[in-house]
Write an enzyme that holds these catalytic residues in place. Sequence first.
Site, PDB file in Angstrom:
ATOM      1  N   LYS B  78      16.994  55.500 -26.534  1.00  0.00           N
ATOM      2  CA  LYS B  78      17.612  55.182 -25.247  1.00  0.00           C
ATOM      3  C   LYS B  78      17.566  53.679 -25.019  1.00  0.00           C
ATOM      4  O   LYS B  78      16.554  53.027 -25.328  1.00  0.00           O
ATOM      5  CB  LYS B  78      16.856  55.912 -24.125  1.00  0.00           C
ATOM      6  CG  LYS B  78      17.494  55.802 -22.745  1.00  0.00           C
ATOM      7  CD  LYS B  78      16.699  56.567 -21.691  1.00  0.00           C
ATOM      8  CE  LYS B  78      17.372  56.546 -20.328  1.00  0.00           C
ATOM      9  NZ  LYS B  78      16.592  57.253 -19.293  1.00  0.00           N
ATOM     10  N   SER B 161      19.505  60.287 -16.392  1.00  0.00           N
ATOM     11  CA  SER B 161      20.069  59.079 -16.965  1.00  0.00           C
ATOM     12  C   SER B 161      20.045  59.069 -18.496  1.00  0.00           C
ATOM     13  O   SER B 161      20.788  58.298 -19.096  1.00  0.00           O
ATOM     14  CB  SER B 161      19.291  57.865 -16.451  1.00  0.00           C
ATOM     15  OG  SER B 161      17.967  57.839 -16.976  1.00  0.00           O
ATOM     16  N   SER B 185      15.266  62.315 -15.400  1.00  0.00           N
ATOM     17  CA  SER B 185      16.194  61.721 -16.367  1.00  0.00           C
ATOM     18  C   SER B 185      16.028  62.198 -17.802  1.00  0.00           C
ATOM     19  O   SER B 185      16.876  61.907 -18.648  1.00  0.00           O
ATOM     20  CB  SER B 185      16.082  60.198 -16.337  1.00  0.00           C
ATOM     21  OG  SER B 185      16.762  59.689 -15.221  1.00  0.00           O
TER      22      SER B 185
END
Lengths: 488, 493
Positions: B78, B161, B185
Amino acid sequence: MTKNVSPLVEGRTGPWEVIIGLEVHAQVSSEAKLFSGASAAFGAGPNEHVSLVDAAMPGMLPVINRFCVEQAVRTGLGLNAQINLVSVFDRKNYFYADLPQGYQISQFKQPCVGEVSITIPLSDGTSRDIGIERLHLEQDAGKSMHDQHPSKSFIDLNRSGVALMEIVSKPDMRSAEEAAAYVSKLRAIVRFLGTCDGNMEQGSLRADCNVSVRRPGEPLGTRTETKNLNSIRFIAQAINSEVARQIEILEDGGTIVQETRLFDNTTGQTRTMRSKEDAHDYRYFPDPDLLPLKLDAAWVDHIRDTLPELPDALRARLLDQYGLSPYDASLISEDRAVAAYYETAAAGQDAKIVANWMTVELFGALNKMGLDLADSPVKPDQLGKLVGRITDGTISGRIAKDVFALMLENGADPDQVIDEKGFKQVSDTGAIEAMIDAVMAENADKVAEYRGGKDKLFGFFVGQVMKASQGQANPGVVNDLLKQKLDG
Amino acid sequence: MSDLLSLTAVAARSALDKKECSASELTAAYLKAIEDTADNNAYVAITADKATDMAKASDARLAKGEGGALEGIPVGVKDMFCTKGVETTASSQILKGFVPTYESTVTSHLWADGAVMLGKLNCDEFAMGSANETSAFGPVTNPWTATNGDLMGKALTPGGSSGGSAAAMAARSCLLAPGTDTGGSIRQPAAFCGMVGLKPTYGRCSRRGIVAFASSLDQAGPITRDVADCALMMTSMAGHDEGDSTSIDAPMPDLMAALSMGIKGMRIGIPDEYTLDGMNPEIVALWEQGRAWLEDAGASCVPVSLPHTQYALPAYYIVAPAEASSNLARYDGVRYGQRVEGATLDEMYAKTRGAGFGDEVKRRILIGTYVLSAGYYDAYYIKAQQVRRLIQQDFLTVFEQVDALLTPSTPTAAFPLGEKMDAVSMFLNDVFTVPANLAGIPAISVPSGLSSDGLPLGLQLIAPALREDTLIRGAAVIEKAAGFDHVATGAAS
């Protein structure tokens, strides 16, 4: 004697009372910064002492430096203040180019050190108690340099993250003199503790001065804050100029604007930096990157048990143990190095004479030479020995000054100088008698005048004999023998 | 081997040991899968050369019998994790061009265990969002598509997210994906993409080197294909770090052993307050099914109450923006990232931050600044912190009676990208996941079934602090009972 009466400033329309509170920022003596491992040393090239944390790189986190906490606790204990076993670091949010995180980590609601008061000496021999509200730890910001390029500002982050102790006084001071004495006292204490080097010109210790005036007995007036004063003289100047400015405005029927001011050391005046309307809303909140700071009571006790002797205790001991005058005791107890020098020099010697030689001759000479005590060519044991040679009659006080001058030149031992230069005082009565006889024979007319009643000529004869001995005759012996011969 | 992409990390690691394939082959297969699935916009940077080199090094270590726990396993990272020498932007314009000189602690743990870095994965800007639509790189498409109903033919969100991470996992363009979870997330996108997602106890994973969103809530955790991979990856990611003052120094229970321990005799709480008005009947049914699975495996399920749950979302949307408003102050154009010049310092700040931040980030900075302002601080920030303590206390109380809680992971399955949604409706996505962040306790989402539209749905288990082992035990039971073996239509093969 503690003074409770405020000194007043006489204006055109009557007396004014001055109210002063100080925020002193003292840089913690520590190798590393408060929340990073970067060096906190002064004087490196721009941005040489900057870690990823200090530059606020993404994802970098503060980690408390245990030694800085120990130094703050030591300072709190040295002030005899309450130590808060739990304290909290907050974020003080504002934007500035030399504040990389966009916030300063400080202790706002729960400082690590609580209330206390300290006693400051005043020039009239009285003293005053000044309240301290708190001491807390915080980070310093970096430095903006606006004079390096025609259109750009440069940023040096060496100071960014350096640990500061902010020591906040109560509004207890009533004159520039008191403020100066308060800062001197604080500086002496942190220096004795070794928690701040106290070098004001390098910015290691600096003060923000809050000043207001009021008619005696009336409520507090509006205050201004003058920032970043980095000498005791500037603190006094800034306060005096601010007091004069405020009184003039008020006596002209004006009002004081609450604002932040800057001191210009070339004019000795303060000027507006920003007004209350421009004041920041710092949006303080507990820093979620740091846990509350919890101190172990036993650890605090250990620091308390290992505190060095502090200025007040030292001064009391100098008065008691060496019988010094209050003035000399104050002077010598201001600095631990001075006290250490003195105590070494005074060992086994006449303590008062040593104090006198140190504060007058040595300090005078070092001042002229521009040297610190640490760099003195005359070492403490040598000064002690010199005083010993006066008290044991080897040399006179006057000759001692010549010996001292030579010692300053090359750091020589007093005995060596006395031997080499033949400064040894003549106490042999036979030799002195011969000199007296010669002087009397050369000045038969004056002998007659003296014996005719002109007593004042005695000094003339002493001078002539001392001259004949090239200053080495023992003045006591000269006096005694002359008296016998002239009066006999 | 014919189908490298179908192997889980545990299976692939075993295949590497048995020399059934090489790390270089595995990495090559994933690099090709990245190309094949590029349309989903999951990757924002592909580090093919680095991956190839790391795989070669893995092969060398494997040849010497020195392979680590994750040796040769291809990982997508990420973009919230700082990666040394690889641009790291948090999917924000303001960090474009920023190349860290340092590696986050969590990713350095993965590399130390032999994992191979494939590239950086898209996410919501600064991890602020629940649909991966706030990214400066544009939205990510969920590899899953509806097989029935109104959503057929529509591009769906992977959630957020960690949308790029969950999408890449579902698309089989990486085999493991570390995510970050501030309010859900990891778990919400894992649920939307049919993956396992674990948010560990606050402090389990070091936050050092992870771009901060809300420091008191942020936690890194694994997104994986199954529960065994989750246990494997969680073990690697965790660990005390002196570079993060909030990192905890407590040993991680043996999660691999927990996989097969079962849940016989465990007490599972079913919190009343997680039943919402007008809740999707499919979600209610799945929750009921989950309860039956756990009971079948020997646990007893009891209703419990977490009375302050309804205040979790409002408290979260004060605390998180407050911290974010301060955390994001460092993106000022002075030292790194984007700068837009101005005549004065203030103008430079305004232009840089105006151009650099997207709308959602600006909204949260404004909210955060407001709730910390003089005059509002007590009414908002302090009140939210008080609520947070009450929510923590709710969990402490309930965990005196039960070992874990079972809830749905999300109120819905994945929704269409670009669906017009106001900010508050979007925030509601996090209603089941936020409380665990506020309380700092671990929670896992396990794929448990498909909606009538054919989209994955997840169940969430929540455990007391430090009891990730309880989560793994429960999740393994659900996984087995659910038999979830569906693969996204958009997966590489």
